[in-house]
Design an enzyme around this catalytic site. Structure first.
Site, PDB file in Angstrom:
ATOM      1  N   ASP A 229       0.846  -1.190   0.000  1.00 18.79           N
ATOM      2  CA  ASP A 229       0.000   0.000   0.000  1.00 18.79           C
ATOM      3  C   ASP A 229       0.885   1.244   0.000  1.00 18.79           C
ATOM      4  OD1 ASP A 229      -0.626   0.738   3.442  1.00 18.79           O
ATOM      5  OD2 ASP A 229       0.920  -0.573   2.615  1.00 18.79           O
ATOM      6  N   HIS A 552       1.197  -9.056  -3.599  1.00 18.16           N
ATOM      7  CA  HIS A 552       0.189  -8.039  -3.305  1.00 18.16           C
ATOM      8  C   HIS A 552       0.825  -6.652  -3.359  1.00 18.16           C
ATOM      9  CE1 HIS A 552      -3.448  -6.391  -1.445  1.00 18.16           C
ATOM     10  NE2 HIS A 552      -2.653  -5.695  -0.643  1.00 18.16           N
ATOM     11  N   ASP A 600       0.524 -17.777  -4.756  1.00 15.46           N
ATOM     12  CA  ASP A 600       1.035 -16.635  -5.514  1.00 15.46           C
ATOM     13  C   ASP A 600      -0.133 -15.926  -6.190  1.00 15.46           C
ATOM     14  OD1 ASP A 600       2.731 -14.824  -6.746  1.00 15.46           O
ATOM     15  OD2 ASP A 600       3.112 -16.135  -8.469  1.00 15.46           O
ATOM     16  N   GLU A 609       2.315 -10.607   0.251  1.00 13.83           N
ATOM     17  CA  GLU A 609       2.617  -9.183   0.146  1.00 13.83           C
ATOM     18  C   GLU A 609       4.129  -8.988   0.119  1.00 13.83           C
ATOM     19  OE1 GLU A 609       0.969  -4.922   1.903  1.00 13.83           O
ATOM     20  OE2 GLU A 609       0.613  -6.764   3.023  1.00 13.83           O
TER      21      GLU A 609
END
Length: 846
Positions: A229, A552, A600, A609
């Site tokens: 993020d 991710h 994955d 992530e």
């Protein structure tokens, strides 16, 4: 957001939309990445080559991923002088025949497997293959057992050069507040700067606090995006920064720092004369210092815990397109101590490259430490998890220990030594480091930094805790089919980072002892991460025939948007997590064995992530593995100065070190071999050098007895030991009845600045003689209670009021008329009189 290696992993507060499985995967970039790393190290990598490689990385391949093989190897390969083991999944109860074949299919080695049997973590029945006796090199080897072949791999001394560069390039591409250059990252990864307040971004040049936290805005641009993020977290940036900087600090001790030097990485600062790893870490360090509460504000000196969007952004969202409001979250003791620790480390490591920046780091560290001491229990709440991870931590005693250790190693001051020795962590066993448990980072610093101001017994004991922890990791790995240094219960959120961090402890134990079993354990941890595991998968993008490529992430999101790239080579997946803490994992991994709880898929943030503190552990380990380890030459004892004068009835010192790391611990004995018996070695006559402290200068004191004659006697001393080449030096007595040696030096001492209880001074040493100095040692005595806390451009030590300052090596040679300048910071009370008598190399100066 990522949660790190939490004891009790917590899920995200959002749910990714379901996505169809990706049928075609990117082609393996193992060879391309290795070539890119080699070209970069040689200074020949071009933007065109990078762009071409990244374009391949962004496009789906025409071929499906290779099928899973029961013969599990490090899919990148093996070092010629390292362990070479593999795992075979087989229920056979008798040994299997194995063959090692080269790229042409020719058998080059063979043998029988060792039956290991049931492996608890993977739920598989395993055999072990050891082909370490094979000493050849090449590409395209395969291992065949039970009629099944492994994926191809290489055996090469340069095996990890590419991974060393790519795992560090990850940080450049995670930078916030700067455009990512196609010439450095490749066209697929180029993007505009994110979060500079350019629409639609709301920050990060003027960020408000959460309601009730503060009534002002702060410029907190820069730094690294934490994970998948766009959040930036001080407590996770701390360990990541420490590992990046420590990788260079360790390489300096081993003599391998050139491989991490200037123009070795794809960063905009390459070519500026500063090691690229330090340029990269500085991007985060500047951000961490911007997170410090300004003077004059409530909680001044503390650090805001984190900064991120008020709500979660969708996957994918490019950084420059993030339109969410950004907020500062209230300061915490943990964040403040992370700042104190990393800034203190900065002051020590950056001083030779940028003294002004190092001084700024030390100021920030001191202020942060004082603020944390004044606010020892300001804890981040677990409930603060909207738009970003909470990163709560109910016990900050480990951060206090870590910060104190870094400040002690940098300053030598008693307040930090007292904080270290009074901490409960100082006598506890060493544990595995992670963002919420940082005591072992402090232990590593205390065990490896030269001249740390602790009693020798304390240093020995701290080193013992690290080697004991390493022995525990080896024991854990030995009981498993895949030689992993975590137990079957250790497959939690970020388990791969736990493997890498424990491997770091193994590598440190190797540095401290020279014992090859620790190096082998660290390298076998890389084997696990690169394919020798329950899933026959490399967890590092671009490295291995079956490598993760859908981690991710909000920009590297090819699985969700074909116009976006896969993660770049060198990106490190979090790894198996038996907690199944995301919807994708719950749906697809139900009933998995702990070591197989990984998928994955971009939606599986709990297993797949990326994160800066995971890649920092991988980068540290890759740099260690990439160092060339030729058989060392026999180290030589080095004595500086080679001739010293000793006042009758007094003493003088010489410094002793080795020219290179010994293979194991060496004892050097110093004794008079010929000459005037009035001269004798009286302190430091037995010196112990290890593979960790060989470059640390140790002091030997030579004394001259008071006598009634007027003869200035001299003596020759030898410094020798088993496994080293000996050295000699001479000492000459300055008799009471003879004139002192003619001055061939001049010393200028100037107080540069002073405040209530401290000051800085600048000292210039000049050679006024007719012959060159090959090294210099200056000395004086303070008239008051002045006490030196740190120095730059020289190494200073103090015994009572007597000060001894030695050159830094690079400024030791002074031609006639030449001079060298150094500075120091000191404390005092009362008067701060300027010393009146100075010596250089034993002679009294004018």
């Amino acid at each position: 957001m990522h949660m790190g290696a939490l004891p009790s992993p917590r899920p995200h507060s959002w749910k990714a939309p379901p996505v169809p499985p990706l049928l075609l995967r990117g082609a393996s970039r193992r060879a391309a990445a290795a070539v890119a790393g080699l070209a970069l190290a040689a200074g020949t990598l071009t933007g065109t080559a990078l762009a071409a490689d990244s374009a391949r990385a962004a496009s789906p391949a025409a071929l499906a991923a290779p099928a899973e093989s029961p013969v599990r190897v490090n899919q990148l390969g093996y070092l010629p002088d390292g362990p070479k083991r593999a795992t075979v999944v087989s229920s056979a109860t008798s040994p299997l025949t194995w063959q090692l074949r080269d790229a042409s299919g020719t058998q080059v080695a063979s043998g029988s497997t060792a039956v290991r049997g049931a492996d608890q973590a993977s739920g598989q029945s395993t055999h072990l293959v050891d082909f370490g006796a094979f000493t050849g090199t090449g590409t395209g080897f395969t291992l065949v057992a039970g009629g099944q072949a492994s994926h191809p791999f290489d055996i090469s001394a340069s095996l990890y050069d590419g991974l060393r560069a790519d795992s560090m390039s990850f940080f450049y591409q995670q930078r916030s507040g700067v455009a990512i250059d196609a010439a450095l990252a490749g066209s697929a990864y180029a993007r505009p700067a994110g979060h500079l307040g350019v629409a639609p971004n709301k920050g990060d040049t003027s960020v408000p606090c959460q309601a009730g936290v503060c009534d002002y805005r702060l410029d907190v641009r820069g730094g690294w995006y934490d994970a998948g993020d766009h959040g930036k977290y001080v407590v996770n940036g701390g360990i990541a920064t420490w590992q990046v900087v420590n990788s260079y600090e360790r390489a300096r001790r081993s003599g391998g720092d050139a491989a991490l030097g200037d123009s070795t990485l794809r960063v905009p600062e390459r070519g500026n004369g500063v090691p690229d790893v330090l340029d990269e870490a500085r991007w985060e360090l500047e951000f961490l210092m911007r997170m410090q509460v300004p003077a004059g504000r409530p909680s001044a000196g503390m650090a805001f815990h984190k900064m991120h969007d008020a709500q979660w952004t969708a996957v994918p969202t490019r950084p420059e397109l993030d339109d969410k409001v950004r907020e500062l979250h209230r300061p915490s003791t943990a964040a403040t101590l992370n700042l104190a620790a990393t800034a203190a480390q900065c002051a020590r490591v950056y001083a030779p490259h940028d003294a002004a920046f190092a001084a700024r780091c030390l100021d920030a560290a001191r202020v942060a430490w004082a603020a944390a001491k004044a606010n020892p229990n300001v804890l981040a709440p677990a409930s603060d998890n909207a738009g970003g991870g909470a990163y709560e931590d109910a016990d900050v005693s480990d951060e206090f220990y870590w910060a104190a250790a870094e400040l002690l190693a940098t300053t030598g001051e008693s307040q930090y030594r007292d904080a270290v020795t009074s901490s409960p962590h100082h006598t506890k066993p060493a544990d595995g480091p992670w963002w919420g448990g940082t005591a072992t980072l402090g232990r590593i610093t205390l065990a490896t930094v030269a001249g740390v101001s602790l009693p020798a017994d304390d240093v020995t004991r701290v080193r013992g805790t690290l080697t004991a922890a390493a022995d525990g990791h080896l024991s854990t790995a030995a009981g498993q089919g895949y030689a992993v240094p975590i137990p079957a219960t250790g497959y939690v959120w970020g388990s791969n980072s736990a493997v890498a961090n424990n491997a770091m402890t193994l590598a440190v134990a190797y540095e401290l002892t020279g014992a090859q079993r620790y190096r082998a354990g660290a390298l076998e941890s890389l084997d696990y991460l690169l394919g020798r595991n329950a899933l026959d998968r490399s967890y590092v993008t671009g490295y291995g025939e079956r490598a993760s490529e859908n981690q991710h992430h909000r920009f590297w999101a090819h699985q969700n948007d074909a116009s976006l790239p896969h993660p770049p080579a060198g990106s490190f997946a979090g790894g198996p997590n038996a907690g199944l803490d995301d919807p994708v994992a719950k749906e697809r991994l139900n009933g998995c064995a702990p070591a197989a709880c990984y998928v994955d898929d971009i939606g599986s943030y709990a297993t797949n992530e990326v994160a800066i503190n995971w890649n920092s552990a991988l980068a540290w380990l890759a740099a260690f593995a990439a160092e060339r380890r030729d058989a060392p030459a026999t180290p030589a004892v080095q004595v500086t100065p080679a001739a010293v004068t000793v006042p009758e009835g007094g003493s003088a010192t010489v410094g002793v070190r080795l020219s290179a790391a010994p293979a194991q611990e060496v004892t050097v004995t110093v004794a008079r071999s010929a000459g005037d018996e009035d001269l004798s070695a009286t302190a430091g006559t037995t010196l112990v050098f290890t593979p960790a402290n060989w470059a640390t200068t140790q002091q030997v004191s030579v004394s001259a007895a008071q006598d009634g004659d007027a003869v200035a006697g001299s003596a020759t001393f030898g410094a020798a030991g088993n496994g080293v080449r000996s050295a000699t030096f001479t000492a000459t007595e300055t008799d009471d009845d003879t004139a002192p040696p003619s001055a061939s030096c001049a010393v200028t001492y100037r107080v540069a600045s002073s405040w209530g209880n401290g000051f800085t001074a600048t000292v210039t040493v000049k050679n006024t003689g007719t012959s060159a100095f090959s090294g210099w040692t200056a000395g004086w005595s303070f008239a008051g209670d002045q006490r030196i806390s740190s120095a730059w451009n020289a190494t200073a030590s103090q015994s009572g009021s007597a000060v001894t300052v030695r050159d830094s090596g690079w400024n030791g040679s002074l031609a006639p008329g030449g001079s060298a300048e150094f500075g120091f910071q000191a404390t005092y009370s009362g008067a701060n009189a300027v010393p009146t008598r100075f010596t250089v190399n034993g002679a009294v100066c004018s």
